[in-house]
Design a protein around this motif. Structure first.
Motif, PDB file in Angstrom:
ATOM      1  N   LYS A  24      -1.605   1.475  12.426  1.00  0.00           N
ATOM      2  CA  LYS A  24      -2.257   0.971  11.215  1.00  0.00           C
ATOM      3  C   LYS A  24      -2.153  -0.532  11.099  1.00  0.00           C
ATOM      4  CE  LYS A  24       1.874   1.801   8.359  1.00  0.00           C
ATOM      5  NZ  LYS A  24       2.454   2.642   7.285  1.00  0.00           N
ATOM      6  N   TRP A  25      -1.099  -1.120  11.695  1.00  0.00           N
ATOM      7  CA  TRP A  25      -0.950  -2.567  11.602  1.00  0.00           C
ATOM      8  C   TRP A  25      -1.998  -3.305  12.416  1.00  0.00           C
ATOM      9  CZ3 TRP A  25       1.288  -5.306   8.079  1.00  0.00           C
ATOM     10  CH2 TRP A  25       2.288  -4.724   7.309  1.00  0.00           C
ATOM     11  N   LEU A  26      -2.498  -2.698  13.473  1.00  0.00           N
ATOM     12  CA  LEU A  26      -3.579  -3.328  14.223  1.00  0.00           C
ATOM     13  C   LEU A  26      -4.824  -3.435  13.345  1.00  0.00           C
ATOM     14  CD1 LEU A  26      -4.696  -4.494  16.829  1.00  0.00           C
ATOM     15  CD2 LEU A  26      -5.256  -2.158  17.558  1.00  0.00           C
ATOM     16  N   MET A  27      -5.147  -2.372  12.614  1.00  0.00           N
ATOM     17  CA  MET A  27      -6.298  -2.429  11.712  1.00  0.00           C
ATOM     18  C   MET A  27      -6.058  -3.415  10.577  1.00  0.00           C
ATOM     19  SD  MET A  27      -9.318  -1.692  10.832  1.00  0.00           S
ATOM     20  CE  MET A  27      -9.751  -0.491  12.100  1.00  0.00           C
ATOM     21  N   ARG A  28      -4.851  -3.464  10.056  1.00  0.00           N
ATOM     22  CA  ARG A  28      -4.562  -4.429   8.978  1.00  0.00           C
ATOM     23  C   ARG A  28      -4.724  -5.864   9.470  1.00  0.00           C
ATOM     24  NH1 ARG A  28       0.773  -1.624   6.051  1.00  0.00           N
ATOM     25  NH2 ARG A  28      -0.324   0.248   5.326  1.00  0.00           N
TER      26      ARG A  28
ATOM     27  N   MET B 116     -11.470  10.267  23.660  1.00  0.00           N
ATOM     28  CA  MET B 116     -10.415   9.338  24.030  1.00  0.00           C
ATOM     29  C   MET B 116     -10.963   7.935  24.267  1.00  0.00           C
ATOM     30  SD  MET B 116      -7.608  10.968  23.901  1.00  0.00           S
ATOM     31  CE  MET B 116      -6.851  12.600  24.006  1.00  0.00           C
ATOM     32  N   ILE B 117     -12.080   7.851  24.942  1.00  0.00           N
ATOM     33  CA  ILE B 117     -12.667   6.545  25.250  1.00  0.00           C
ATOM     34  C   ILE B 117     -13.049   5.812  23.970  1.00  0.00           C
ATOM     35  CG2 ILE B 117     -14.648   5.382  26.306  1.00  0.00           C
ATOM     36  CD1 ILE B 117     -14.600   7.645  28.444  1.00  0.00           C
ATOM     37  N   ARG B 118     -13.643   6.540  23.001  1.00  0.00           N
ATOM     38  CA  ARG B 118     -14.046   5.893  21.748  1.00  0.00           C
ATOM     39  C   ARG B 118     -12.847   5.239  21.065  1.00  0.00           C
ATOM     40  NH1 ARG B 118     -16.476  10.814  20.262  1.00  0.00           N
ATOM     41  NH2 ARG B 118     -15.133  10.845  18.420  1.00  0.00           N
ATOM     42  N   SER B 119     -11.733   5.971  20.967  1.00  0.00           N
ATOM     43  CA  SER B 119     -10.555   5.413  20.314  1.00  0.00           C
ATOM     44  C   SER B 119     -10.003   4.209  21.079  1.00  0.00           C
ATOM     45  CB  SER B 119      -9.471   6.489  20.186  1.00  0.00           C
ATOM     46  OG  SER B 119      -9.905   7.535  19.343  1.00  0.00           O
ATOM     47  N   THR B 120     -10.030   4.294  22.408  1.00  0.00           N
ATOM     48  CA  THR B 120      -9.521   3.190  23.222  1.00  0.00           C
ATOM     49  C   THR B 120     -10.416   1.963  23.099  1.00  0.00           C
ATOM     50  OG1 THR B 120      -8.669   4.841  24.782  1.00  0.00           O
ATOM     51  CG2 THR B 120      -8.692   2.563  25.510  1.00  0.00           C
ATOM     52  N   VAL B 121     -11.729   2.168  22.996  1.00  0.00           N
ATOM     53  CA  VAL B 121     -12.660   1.048  22.818  1.00  0.00           C
ATOM     54  C   VAL B 121     -12.387   0.332  21.498  1.00  0.00           C
ATOM     55  CG1 VAL B 121     -15.080   0.447  22.399  1.00  0.00           C
ATOM     56  CG2 VAL B 121     -14.468   1.920  24.328  1.00  0.00           C
ATOM     57  N   VAL B 122     -12.182   1.097  20.427  1.00  0.00           N
ATOM     58  CA  VAL B 122     -11.893   0.488  19.131  1.00  0.00           C
ATOM     59  C   VAL B 122     -10.653  -0.390  19.221  1.00  0.00           C
ATOM     60  CG1 VAL B 122     -11.187   0.961  16.755  1.00  0.00           C
ATOM     61  CG2 VAL B 122     -13.047   2.268  17.775  1.00  0.00           C
ATOM     62  N   GLU B 123      -9.593   0.137  19.824  1.00  0.00           N
ATOM     63  CA  GLU B 123      -8.358  -0.635  19.943  1.00  0.00           C
ATOM     64  C   GLU B 123      -8.554  -1.865  20.815  1.00  0.00           C
ATOM     65  OE1 GLU B 123      -3.762  -0.187  21.604  1.00  0.00           O
ATOM     66  OE2 GLU B 123      -4.942   1.613  21.140  1.00  0.00           O
ATOM     67  N   ALA B 124      -9.241  -1.707  21.955  1.00  0.00           N
ATOM     68  CA  ALA B 124      -9.451  -2.831  22.860  1.00  0.00           C
ATOM     69  C   ALA B 124     -10.302  -3.916  22.211  1.00  0.00           C
ATOM     70  CB  ALA B 124     -10.105  -2.347  24.150  1.00  0.00           C
ATOM     71  N   ALA B 125     -11.309  -3.525  21.457  1.00  0.00           N
ATOM     72  CA  ALA B 125     -12.148  -4.515  20.779  1.00  0.00           C
ATOM     73  C   ALA B 125     -11.347  -5.273  19.733  1.00  0.00           C
ATOM     74  CB  ALA B 125     -13.346  -3.816  20.140  1.00  0.00           C
ATOM     75  N   ALA B 126     -10.492  -4.565  19.010  1.00  0.00           N
ATOM     76  CA  ALA B 126      -9.661  -5.229  18.001  1.00  0.00           C
ATOM     77  C   ALA B 126      -8.708  -6.217  18.646  1.00  0.00           C
ATOM     78  CB  ALA B 126      -8.883  -4.171  17.213  1.00  0.00           C
TER      79      ALA B 126
ATOM     80  N   ALA C 207       0.840  -1.201   0.000  1.00  0.00           N
ATOM     81  CA  ALA C 207       0.000   0.000   0.000  1.00  0.00           C
ATOM     82  C   ALA C 207       0.877   1.254   0.000  1.00  0.00           C
ATOM     83  CB  ALA C 207      -0.919  -0.004   1.220  1.00  0.00           C
ATOM     84  N   ARG C 208       1.983   1.220  -0.738  1.00  0.00           N
ATOM     85  CA  ARG C 208       2.916   2.343  -0.742  1.00  0.00           C
ATOM     86  C   ARG C 208       2.254   3.596  -1.310  1.00  0.00           C
ATOM     87  NH1 ARG C 208       7.987   2.355   0.237  1.00  0.00           N
ATOM     88  NH2 ARG C 208       8.125   0.084   0.105  1.00  0.00           N
ATOM     89  N   THR C 209       2.507   4.735  -0.631  1.00  0.00           N
ATOM     90  CA  THR C 209       1.982   6.035  -1.049  1.00  0.00           C
ATOM     91  C   THR C 209       3.160   6.986  -1.241  1.00  0.00           C
ATOM     92  OG1 THR C 209       1.796   6.980   1.180  1.00  0.00           O
ATOM     93  CG2 THR C 209      -0.025   5.579   0.431  1.00  0.00           C
TER      94      THR C 209
END
Length: 361
Positions: free
Chosen positions: A172-176, A147-157, A28-30
């Motif tokens: 980005k690697w966590l989302m990948r 802050m909580i919303r972002s932390t929830v996304v990461e914790a759920a992942a 995915a090089r940019t």
């Protein structure tokens, strides 16, 4: 510009002595993407990371010696976030003076494909997300809610990846990693991130699907304090510890939080097997005899009262040249278990032999 050509020219210019080099894959090089380059140098004592520009392109260098490359690869596998193994295992080989890059890449690819196995942190992750869900439901302050919303996304992942026994990542690697393991959940989290009620529902479902809510009754021990002193007499020393041929190890302090301690006896005119001690740092005190400590580049001859330090992962062996007298040393290690990895020689096996038995964590 061709990334491989640029990376190879960079390594040739800055590291003419390089043993190996790898360019990390980036499908995915940019225009703003950097080149991630792993370089292996001979006898490099301290690995380092460096950021620079080469021919106008940003570059991240990860520079290692042979020992540190092995150690860092295994450390990242143990942490379930194998960034360096991916760079080397799935990247382009730029230089391979060792001739071991194909076997290294094959071994790393196999371990990456196999996954990390069951997570020891599943309950902690369930508890953490359950607690965050409560915070999400009750938060009113816009800044806290952001802050909580972002932390929830990461914790759920992280919880989903752990439950599926998949690798993790940062940023980005966590989302990948999540998209690779559960694409539907990844897209649901993206869509719900700005909507607290919708995000609460998605995160709650993740908890329910990975064992259910864990909050009330959760228990996690911390470091122990206020314990009695432990007295170990010579008769209580235990031979139930890792051994190498030619020597006899006895454990005195085992199962402590951060160290192991014991003693080793080497019979007259005897040499141990070649071995290393994984991630342990080892300190040795010579009690009696004149043992020698042999490593790839030399030897240290000792006598009673001497101390010797063995860094992590360094292959070595103990020898007792005396024809008559046994050698006795006291050993302290920086891990609670006595890690011993026996080897066929005084250098690490080719990197392609990398595996959990070679570098136990």
């Amino acid at each position: 510009m061709d990334p491989v050509t640029d990376a190879r020219a960079l390594v040739a210019s800055r590291f003419p002595q390089a043993l190996q080099a790898f360019l990390a894959a980036n499908e995915a090089r940019t225009p703003t993407s950097d080149l991630d380059v792993v370089v292996v140098l001979p006898d490099l004592a301290v690995p380092y990371r460096e950021s620079l520009r080469w021919r106008g392109t940003p570059v991240e260098l990860f520079v290692h010696g042979e020992l540190s490359l092995h150690a860092y690869l295994e450390r990242e596998f143990a942490r379930r976030r194998p960034s360096l193994p991916r760079m080397c295992g799935h990247g382009t080989v730029l230089i391979d003076r060792l001739g071991t890059a194909p076997s290294l890449q094959s071994a790393l690819a196999a371990r990456l494909a196999a996954g990390p196995g069951p997570s020891p942190d599943l309950d902690r992750l369930r508890y953490g997300l359950a607690d965050l869900i409560d915070d999400l439901a009750g938060a009113k302050d816009p800044g806290e809610l952001m802050m909580i919303r972002s932390t929830v996304v990461e914790a759920a992942a992280r919880l989903r990846l752990a439950s599926l026994e998949r690798w993790e990542g940062n940023g980005k690697w966590l989302m990948r990693e999540l998209r690779s393991a559960d694409h539907a959940l990844a897209e649901q989290l993206v869509a719900a991130h700005a909507d607290p009620a919708r995000l609460w529902a998605v995160a709650t479902r993740v908890v329910e699907e990975t064992g259910g809510r864990l909050w009330e009754g959760y228990h996690a021990d911390g470091d122990p304090f206020h314990q009695r002193l432990l007295h170990v007499t010579p008769s209580a020393l235990s031979s139930e510890t890792a051994q190498s041929s030619g020597m006899h190890r006895l454990a005195a302090i085992a199962g402590a939080g951060h160290l192991w301690m014991g003693q080793t006896l080497v019979a007259p005119a005897t040499a141990s097997a070649d071995h290393h001690h994984g991630r342990s740092e080892t300190a040795i005190f010579v009690v009696r005899g004149n043992p020698s400590f042999v490593f790839a580049d030399g030897r240290i001859d000792t006598g009673p009262g001497d101390y010797v330090f063995v860094p992590p992962y360094v292959p070595h062996r103990e020898e007792n040249p005396s024809p008559d007298d046994e050698a006795l040393v006291v050993i302290a290690r920086s891990t609670p278990e006595a890690i011993v990895v026996n080897l066929p020689g005084l250098r690490l096996p080719p990197p392609g032999a990398l595996g959990s038995h070679q570098f136990p964590e």
